[in-house]
Design a protein around this motif. Structure first.
Motif, PDB file in Angstrom:
ATOM      1  N   ALA A 600       0.823  -1.213   0.000  1.00 21.36           N
ATOM      2  CA  ALA A 600       0.000   0.000   0.000  1.00 21.36           C
ATOM      3  C   ALA A 600       0.857   1.263   0.000  1.00 21.36           C
ATOM      4  N   GLY A 601       1.928   1.243  -0.788  1.00 22.38           N
ATOM      5  CA  GLY A 601       2.736   2.438  -0.955  1.00 22.38           C
ATOM      6  C   GLY A 601       3.777   2.665   0.120  1.00 22.38           C
ATOM      7  N   GLY A 602       4.116   1.628   0.903  1.00 25.03           N
ATOM      8  CA  GLY A 602       5.131   1.825   1.928  1.00 25.03           C
ATOM      9  C   GLY A 602       5.733   0.509   2.380  1.00 25.03           C
ATOM     10  N   ASP A 603       6.886   0.611   3.043  1.00 29.97           N
ATOM     11  CA  ASP A 603       7.565  -0.569   3.552  1.00 29.97           C
ATOM     12  C   ASP A 603       6.890  -1.094   4.813  1.00 29.97           C
ATOM     13  N   ARG A 604       6.852  -2.420   4.909  1.00 30.93           N
ATOM     14  CA  ARG A 604       6.361  -3.088   6.103  1.00 30.93           C
ATOM     15  C   ARG A 604       7.239  -4.309   6.369  1.00 30.93           C
ATOM     16  N   PRO A 605       7.295  -4.712   7.645  1.00 33.20           N
ATOM     17  CA  PRO A 605       8.011  -5.964   7.929  1.00 33.20           C
ATOM     18  C   PRO A 605       7.354  -7.123   7.186  1.00 33.20           C
TER      19      PRO A 605
END
Length: 925
Positions: A600-605
């Motif tokens: 969704a447009g961003g970094d996540r673990p």
């Protein structure tokens, strides 16, 4: 002198109209003991009268005579030949009553003790109290009323007659201190006296040599400041004790055994005598199944402490109770650390409570402070805003003054977690995290903000897991039989303060669910799950540099919980060698590479399945050593991974420096997952030697064929929840729903899904809390804690690897919801069941329901992971994706007929579930 007895008791306010015949008559009662042991109803708070014959010795003329009571619960009046000798309020501390002018030496006298105990509650923690002058929540009754319903009543510790001159020792306070490398230790000795006179103190070292002698003259008290040459510090590894003997000019003598030690905080690291210390304690509520009072005797306590050392524990938290003096003496002798917690829980701080709190706290802390084993004190447990700074501030100051050698905290569990005081009076942080494994690391991060001043962080209770209690074993145990707290008769087993009151209905519940005869299998399964849960949790704690120690819940099974390491019959539920692997001074653990995903447009673990790997995958296990042993230095580790009964297919050596009091990465055990034609379980074992201190640990892995979905029917998807967004990366053929032979994977039972199944199609429905109108209701409950997972025979398991219980291959699928009422559907076939270890209620995590002409598996398992630190999405959830492929393959054909053989298992029909035993043995066996 033991010249008191025999003892009898009677219910002083017996009502002939309502009480049983003979309730007010004298009866024999054990002392030490409790009046409940004499048959007085548990929910009667008194008054109960005790009587005995007091026999002063004939040669006591001109001497002082005192009665010493080890403990009376709770408030008492002492009379000798009908004349009042004294009163006392407080159930945990010893006290004395002077009877010099009330008795004649050589002539027997009648001793009468009128006692009232804390009045418990009628139906749980928030219910109305039973009649009585001292409501339990307005006293320091501790936690035992919530364990078995009520407080013990009466004279529960010994009564002795003390004969002395006028100059006699009343109380002694001793504290010892020694610094690292010190040439001399220090002993502070203070004694209160009955009368003025000369007092001599002698100190003998652990080898019996006289090392110090002084004399003082005092009136009401006398104090000594002593130096000790060539000090030998007390520690768990070397519990060296010094004998401090006081002698008065009138011939009175008192010896106290104590130790020299210094406890300090070096940021998050605790140090004892300058050496790193990591408390690993067990939680004790003072419950002993064969009695209702917490006085088990020295032999029992010694045996328990020795057994706990074998399990890797180095201490005990005395949670909301205060034991007899011999408990502290044994801890000193055996080198077991103690955490003393004042018995304040869910209090109603009335005027009586506030007045008694400081009085009782001073007595208890003075008694505990003599002992080098006592290193931590908390003023109460999980306190709410009902107890504020006006109470906790002065109480903290009092304890710090009386016990300068311990670390003190106002509220075990913390005010921030339990709605209590936020501006703390505390030398260390303390939280009670009863977590599901997937959420544990995130919970640690949440409560460990980096801006806080570094100080020790301990978990004052945590890491419980209830096991199944097989009542049939209690029925057949020699000299035991079913205990009173199993009875459904409220006259025998009144609920009192217990919030868990499910055991009386357990047999009926299990018989109704068809599981009564499966008790032995359920016990074995749950015991393995308990070890797994604790292994995962404790290893996670030990890999952090900001944690300082912990308390595992709990010591033994109780009427409200089966999280003990001992069961109701005193049988150890764990293998000591296995448990000590992850509960010792040195602990090996694993960690993993980190990954990210753009979502969704961003970094996540982007966690991945670390326990299940497809053939050919590169496995990189970071080996971590938590070192709180005695010697640091070069660490030499060897690792090997292999299948049972076969040579290892990968080995290696890791070398690193591991200083004491640190958490060190030793390196990476890296290998390629072997090619397999079926899922296989392997074990990674690591052995380490660090400057002569050794330890080892093992972990399971499951290696899967890299074509787990080969030959599986095409799948269609209805996924309004978006949980199967990456299905196409796992399933080779994702097709429209109207494709002939397609198996449906759905996150909602839409009209199209219903038509598909009703017309003869197969489907798997993934249910979560947001699913609208699921075919079965759902209930929120933990997957690992308080639950026994039963893998039922069903062709949908295919060749998915399991040994009859849910090991770490299920970590990525563990939900926090279960299905209810499946048994109401004729023909329902469970795959994975949940038996509640406390209530015995049965729910399902996966069940096949008949639906028209088709087959429908309904499940709350999280094939997409994504809860806590579970793998992110289906494609990273390797084991879950393989299992889903097996389910899809099973739904391609017709269901197996009821009670037909599938492989080496039997598929149960609608009549009831089948349970097969889990294999014996521990990790790596």
């Amino acid at each position: 002198m033991s010249v008191v007895g025999p003892w009898e008791c009677r219910l002083a306010d017996a009502d002939p109209g309502t009480d049983a015949a003979g309730a007010g008559e004298w009866r024999v009662v054990p002392v030490p003991g409790s009046w409940e042991q004499a048959g007085i109803p548990m929910d009667r708070s008194g008054p109960v009268e005790y009587r005995a014959t007091l026999r002063p010795p004939a040669d006591a003329a001109g001497r002082r005579l005192r009665l010493r009571f080890g403990g009376v619960s709770y408030a008492c009046e002492v009379l000798v030949d009908g004349r009042e000798a004294g009163r006392h309020v407080g159930m945990w501390d010893a006290f004395e009553v002077d009877v010099t002018g009330l008795v004649e030496p050589g002539r027997p006298a009648e001793l009468l003790v009128r006692v009232e105990k804390p009045a418990s509650l009628t139906g749980g923690p928030d219910s109305a109290p039973v009649p009585g002058r001292y409501p339990a929540r307005e006293t320091l009754a501790g936690f035992l009323p919530y364990v078995w319903g009520h407080s013990h009543g009466g004279v529960w510790q010994p009564v002795e007659l003390l004969v002395s001159g006028d100059c006699a020792v009343r109380d002694v306070a001793v504290s010892g201190d020694v610094g690292p490398g010190a040439e001399a230790g220090r002993l502070s000795v203070a004694a209160t006296l009955l009368g003025p006179g000369d007092v001599t103190v002698e100190v003998h070292d652990p080898d019996g040599r006289l090392v110090q002698r002084q004399q003082r003259t005092g009136d009401a008290e006398v104090a000594f400041e002593l130096t000790v040459p060539d000090p030998r510090a007390w520690s768990p590894h070397d519990p060296a004790r010094y004998a401090v003997t006081l002698r008065t000019c009138d011939g009175d003598e008192r010896t106290v055994l104590t130790g020299l030690r210094r406890l300090t905080a070096d940021g998050a690291l605790l140090r004892l005598n300058g050496e790193p210390l990591y408390p690993r304690m067990i939680l004790s509520w003072g419950w002993y199944p064969d009695r209702l009072h917490p006085d088990p005797g020295p032999e029992r306590v010694r045996a328990d402490l020795v057994e706990l050392r074998r399990l890797g524990f180095n201490g005990v938290k005395l949670c909301l109770w205060f034991p007899p003096e011999y408990y502290f003496e044994l801890a000193d002798e055996l080198g077991m650390l103690l955490w003393v917690e004042l018995p304040m829980w869910l209090p109603h701080p009335t005027a009586h409570f506030r007045g008694q709190l400081f009085t009782e706290a001073e007595r208890l802390v003075r008694a505990a402070a003599n002992h080098p084993s006592v290193i931590l004190v908390t003023l109460g447990c999980e306190l709410s805003a009902a107890v504020g700074a006006d109470v906790l501030g002065p109480l903290y100051d009092l304890v710090k003054r009386l016990a300068p050698g311990v670390l003190v905290r106002d509220n075990s569990g913390s005010g921030e977690a339990y709605g209590g005081l936020l501006d703390e009076y505390a030398d260390f942080d303390d939280h009670h995290f009863y977590c599901e494994p997937a959420y544990f690391r995130a919970t640690l991060e949440h409560f460990a903000p980096r801006w806080r001043q570094p100080r020790p962080w301990l978990f004052g209770e945590f890491c419980d897991l209830d096991t199944f209690r097989d009542l049939r074993r209690l029925d057949t145990a020699p000299d035991a039989g079913r205990p009173w707290w199993v009875s459904a008769d409220p006259a025998v087993n009144p609920q009192g303060a217990r919030w868990q009151y499910d055991v009386p209905a357990q047999e009926e519940t299990l018989r109704r669910n068809g599981l009564w005869d499966a008790g032995a299998e359920l016990e074995r399964i749950s015991a393995r799950q308990a070890v797994l849960h604790r292994k995962v949790t404790l290893e996670a704690v030990r890999t952090r540099t900001d944690t300082s120690g912990y308390v595992v819940t709990g010591e033994r099974d109780t009427p409200i919980s089966t999280a003990g390491v001992w069961d109701d019959l005193g049988r150890l539920k764990v293998d000591p060698e296995e448990f000590a692997q992850f509960n010792g001074d040195l602990v090996l653990a694993l960690d993993w590479d980190r990954r990210r995903a753009w979502v969704a447009g961003g970094d996540r673990p982007a966690p991945f399945d670390t326990w299940c790997h497809p053939a050919g995958a590169r496995v990189r296990a970071h080996v971590v050593l938590a070192h709180h042993g005695r010697t640091g230095g070069p660490a030499r580790a060897r690792w090997r991974v292999g299948f049972p009964d076969a040579d290892p297919f990968a080995t290696g050596r890791l070398d690193a420096d591991a200083p004491r009091g640190t958490v060190s990465g030793l390196g990476v055990a890296e290998f390629v997952a072997p090619a397999v034609d079926r899922p296989r379980r392997a074990v990674l074992r690591v052995d380490v030697d660090c400057a002569g201190e050794t330890t080892s640990n093992t972990w399971p892995f499951w290696f899967l064929p890299d074509d787990g979905w080969a030959g599986v029917a095409p799948v269609a998807v209805i996924d309004p929840a978006g949980r199967l967004a990456d299905l196409a990366k796992v399933a080779p053929r994702v097709v429209p729903l109207d494709t002939p032979g397609a198996v449906l994977l759905a996150t909602a039972l839409t009209a199209a899904a219903r038509r598909h199944v009703a017309a003869g199609g197969g489907a798997v429905l993934l249910v979560d809390a947001a699913t609208a109108d699921p075919p079965l209701p759902v209930a929120a409950m933990p997957f690992w804690r308080e639950a026994v997972k039963v893998i039922e025979p069903h062709e949908a398991w295919g060749d998915f690897p399991h040994d009859g219980w849910t090991d770490l291959q299920f970590a990525g699928t563990a939900p926090d919801l279960a299905l209810a009422d499946a048994d109401r559907h004729p023909g329902a076939r469970p795959l994975l069941r949940r038996v509640d270890a406390r209530t015995s209620a049965v729910h399902d995590y996966a069940v096949e329901l008949p639906y028209g002409a088709g087959r429908l598996i309904v499940t709350t398992l999280r094939f997409d992971g994504s809860a806590g630190d579970q793998p992110l999405g289906l494609r990273r959830n390797t084991g879950a994706a393989y299992l889903l492929g097996q389910w899809v393959g099973a739904l391609t054909g017709p269901a197996a007929p009821p009670d037909s053989a599938v492989g080496d298992r039997t598929v149960p029909g609608p009549a009831g579930p089948a349970v097969h035993p889990a294999p014996e043995g521990g990790w790596g066996h």
